[in-house]
Design an enzyme around this catalytic site. Structure first.
Site, PDB file in Angstrom:
ATOM      1  CE  LYS A 137      -3.908   2.017   2.599  1.00  0.00           C
ATOM      2  NZ  LYS A 137      -4.796   1.838   3.770  1.00  0.00           N
ATOM      3  CB  SER A 182      -8.158   3.666   2.857  1.00  0.00           C
ATOM      4  OG  SER A 182      -7.258   3.090   3.800  1.00  0.00           O
ATOM      5  CB  SER A 201      -8.371   0.823   5.839  1.00  0.00           C
ATOM      6  OG  SER A 201      -9.085   2.026   5.949  1.00  0.00           O
TER       7      SER A 201
END
Length: 486
Positions: free
Chosen positions: A74, A149, A173
Site C-alpha cells: 500500500k 482505504s 481499511s
C-alpha cells in the site's frame, strides 16, 4: 498458489523465482489497465531480486521463508528510493530516504516488491475513490468499488496480480476491502506490528496487516512483520508466537460469541446476515460453541471514531505545509498564503473535510464536549469487549453491512460512506486483532466476508478459528464466475 506451495516448487526447481515474477508482471500488464490497483510497478527491481534468489538457490544457499514471494505494498508505507504518495497530490513526488520496518522485514525474508498500490487519499475513505490518481475497480464487478482505504491491495490480491499485499487498517481499511474483494484481510493487535514508516493518519488507531488468498499465508506474513521495534514507541515488546503451528489446533471447546447488536443493525443486508450466520453454524459443526453476547456500545463506535480519527489526522497532517517537502503552490507572496494554498490545492476534499472536523473537535471551546467525551466512550467500548471475552474466545460479526456498492453510489453522501465501516471500527477503538475472510456470495455473485475478533495479542486463536472455517467451507473454490476478471 499458497506461499508454502510456492516454497516447495522453488526448492524442487519446478518453477524459478524469475519465472514467477515474470508471470506476475505479465498479469499486471493485462489486468491493471482495467483495475488500476497499482500506482507504480517496480518491474526492474522485481526481476533483479528474483534473479538473486535463483542464483542463491543454484549456489546451494539456504533461502529465507518468503524467498521469491511477489508482494504489493500500500502506497502509504515508505519504501526507500521508491515513490510513496499516499494517493495525494501533496506527496505526488515524495521519495522516502528510508524503509518502513514492515517492508524492511519482508525484504529480509526474501519477498519481492512488485509495486505500490492505490488507496483512498491518506487512507481516508472506504472505497478507494478519493485517490488523487483515480479510483480502483473491484475484480468481481468493475462497476463496483473494491472497498477502502486499502482497495488497491485487496483488488491486486483478488485479481491474481500478486501473491499477497500489505495494507493499513485505521477503522476497517484492511477488513472491509477484503470482504468486498473476497480475500483474507488481517488487522493485528495495536502495537503487534511496527508503524515506523507508515504515513500517519490516526496514530492511536493505525495498524499494518496483510491481504492474502488464504489464512495460512496471513499467518506466514504476520510471523515476519510482527515484533518489537525500538523506532516505534507504541510497538509492544512481547514475544512473537508461532502463528503457523497454531492453525491446526483443535476447535473443540472454543467459544464463539455472536454480538447481538451487530445482527440487529437496520442497515444490515439480509443476504449478508444469513450468510454470516451460516458461517457461524459451520463453526459450530466443527466443534465450537456459539454464545450470544452483548456489546451495548458497539454501535457508538462510528460516532466515537469520527471524532477521534479526524482529530488525530488534523494534527498529523499539519506537517504538510509546502515548506520542507510535499506539494507547494506557485505564486504566493507570503508564507501564510503559500501554506494555505498548498494545502487547499494539495489535499482532496475528503481529507480537507476530516481536517476541519478534527480541528473543530480539538478547539478550545469544544474539546471537552467532543474529543474528551469520545475518548471516554472509547474506554466504555473497550470495557464491553473485556466483558464479552470473559465468556468467549472469539467474537463473530459480518465484516460489512453490505457487499460492494456501485462506483459513485456514495460520492455525495459522506455519512453513507462512513457507515460502511460500522462493524469494523470498534476493534480499532479497542486495539483488538480482527480478521475478515470470505464466507459466501450474494445473488449478484459478490463476495461476503465474516469478521472474527479476538482479545489483545490472541492472533493465534483468531487464525486458528479462521483456518478451520476456511478448510471446511471451501468458499473460494466454489465461487461464481460472474463478472470476475479471468
Amino acid at each position: 498458489m499458497a506461499i508454502a506451495e510456492w516454497r516447495q516448487q522453488l526448492k524442487l526447481g519446478e518453477v524459478s523465482a524469475r519465472e514467477l515474477i515474470d508471470h506476475q508482471l505479465a498479469r499486471i500488464a493485462v489486468v491493471d489497465p482495467t483495475l488500476h490497483a497499482f500506482l507504480d510497478v517496480t518491474a526492474e527491481r522485481a526481476r533483479a531480486d528474483a534473479d538473486r534468489i535463483d542464483e542463491a538457490l543454484a549456489a546451494g544457499e539456504s533461502l529465507p521463508p518468503l524467498a521469491g514471494v511477489p508482494l504489493a505494498i500500500k502506497d502509504n508505507l515508505c519504501t526507500k528510493g521508491i515513490r510513496t504518495t499516499c494517493s495525494s497530490r501533496m506527496l505526488e513526488t515524495f521519495v522516502p530516504p528510508y524503509e518502513s520496518t514492515v517492508t524492511e522485514r519482508l525484504w529480509q525474508a526474501g519477498a519481492v516488491l512488485l509495486g505500490k498500490t492505490n488507496l483512498d487519499e491518506f487512507a481516508m475513505g472506504s472505497s478507494t475513490e478519493t485517490s488523487a490518481f483515480g479510483a480502483t475497480s473491484n475484480p468481481w464487478d468493475i462497476s463496483r468499488v473494491p472497498g477502502g482505504s486499502s482497495g488497491g491491495s485487496a483488488a491486486a490480491v483478488a485479481a491474481g496480480e500478486c501473491m499477497a499485499a500489505l495494507g493499513s487498517d485505521t477503522g476497517g481499511s484492511i477488513r472491509q476491502p477484503a470482504s468486498f474483494c473476497g480475500v483474507v484481510g488481517l488487522k493485528p493487535t495495536y502495537g503487534r506490528v511496527s508503524r515506523w514508516g507508515l504515513v500517519a493518519f490516526a496514530s492511536s488507531l493505525d495498524q499494518v496487516g496483510p491481504f492474502t488468498t488464504n489464512v495460512a499465508d496471513a499467518a506466514e506474513l504476520l510471523q515476519v512483520i510482527a515484533g518489537s521495534d525500538p523506532r516505534d514507541s507504541t510497538c509492544l515488546n512481547v514475544a512473537v508466537p508461532d502463528y503457523c503451528s497454531a492453525l491446526s489446533q483443535p476447535m473443540s471447546g472454543v467459544r464463539i460469541g455472536l454480538i447481538r447488536e451487530c445482527f440487529d443493525q437496520n442497515g444490515l443486508d439480509a443476504q449478508v446476515k444469513s450468510t454470516v450466520l451460516e458461517a457461524a453454524e459451520k463453526l459450530q459443526s466443527l466443534g465450537a460453541e456459539l454464545v450470544e453476547v452483548s456489546c451495548p456500545r458497539f454501535s457508538d463506535g462510528i460516532a466515537t471514531y469520527y471524532v477521534i480519527a479526524p482529530s488525530e489526522a488534523s494534527a498529523n497532517l499539519a506537517r504538510y505545509d509546502g515548506v520542507k517537502y510535499g506539494y507547494r503552490a506557485e505564486g504566493a507572496d507570503a508564507l501564510a498564503a503559500m501554506t494555505a494554498r498548498s494545502r487547499a490545492e494539495g489535499f482532496g476534499s475528503e481529507v480537507q473535510r476530516r481536517i476541519l472536523i478534527g480541528t473543530y473537535a480539538l478547539s478550545a471551546g469544544y474539546m471537552d464536549a467532543y474529543y474528551k467525551k469520545a475518548q471516554q466512550v472509547r474506554t466504555l467500548i473497550r470495557q464491553d469487549f473485556d466483558a464479552a471475552f470473559q465468556t468467549v474466545d472469539v467474537l463473530l460479526t459480518p465484516t460489512s453491512p453490505t457487499t460492494a456498492f456501485q462506483v459513485g453510489a456514495h460520492a455525495d453522501d459522506p455519512l453513507a460512506m462512513y457507515l460502511a465501516d460500522l462493524l469494523t471500527i470498534p476493534a480499532n477503538l479497542a486495539g483488538l486483532p480482527a480478521i475478515s475472510l470470505p464466507c459466501g456470495f450474494d445473488d449478484d455473485g459478490l463476495p461476503i466476508g465474516v469478521q472474527l475478533i479476538a482479545n489483545v495479542l490472541e492472533e493465534s486463536r483468531l487464525l486458528q478459528v479462521a483456518f478451520h472455517y476456511e478448510q471446511s467451507a471451501n468458499v473460494m473454490t466454489n465461487h461464481p464466475q460472474g463478472n470476475f476478471i479471468p
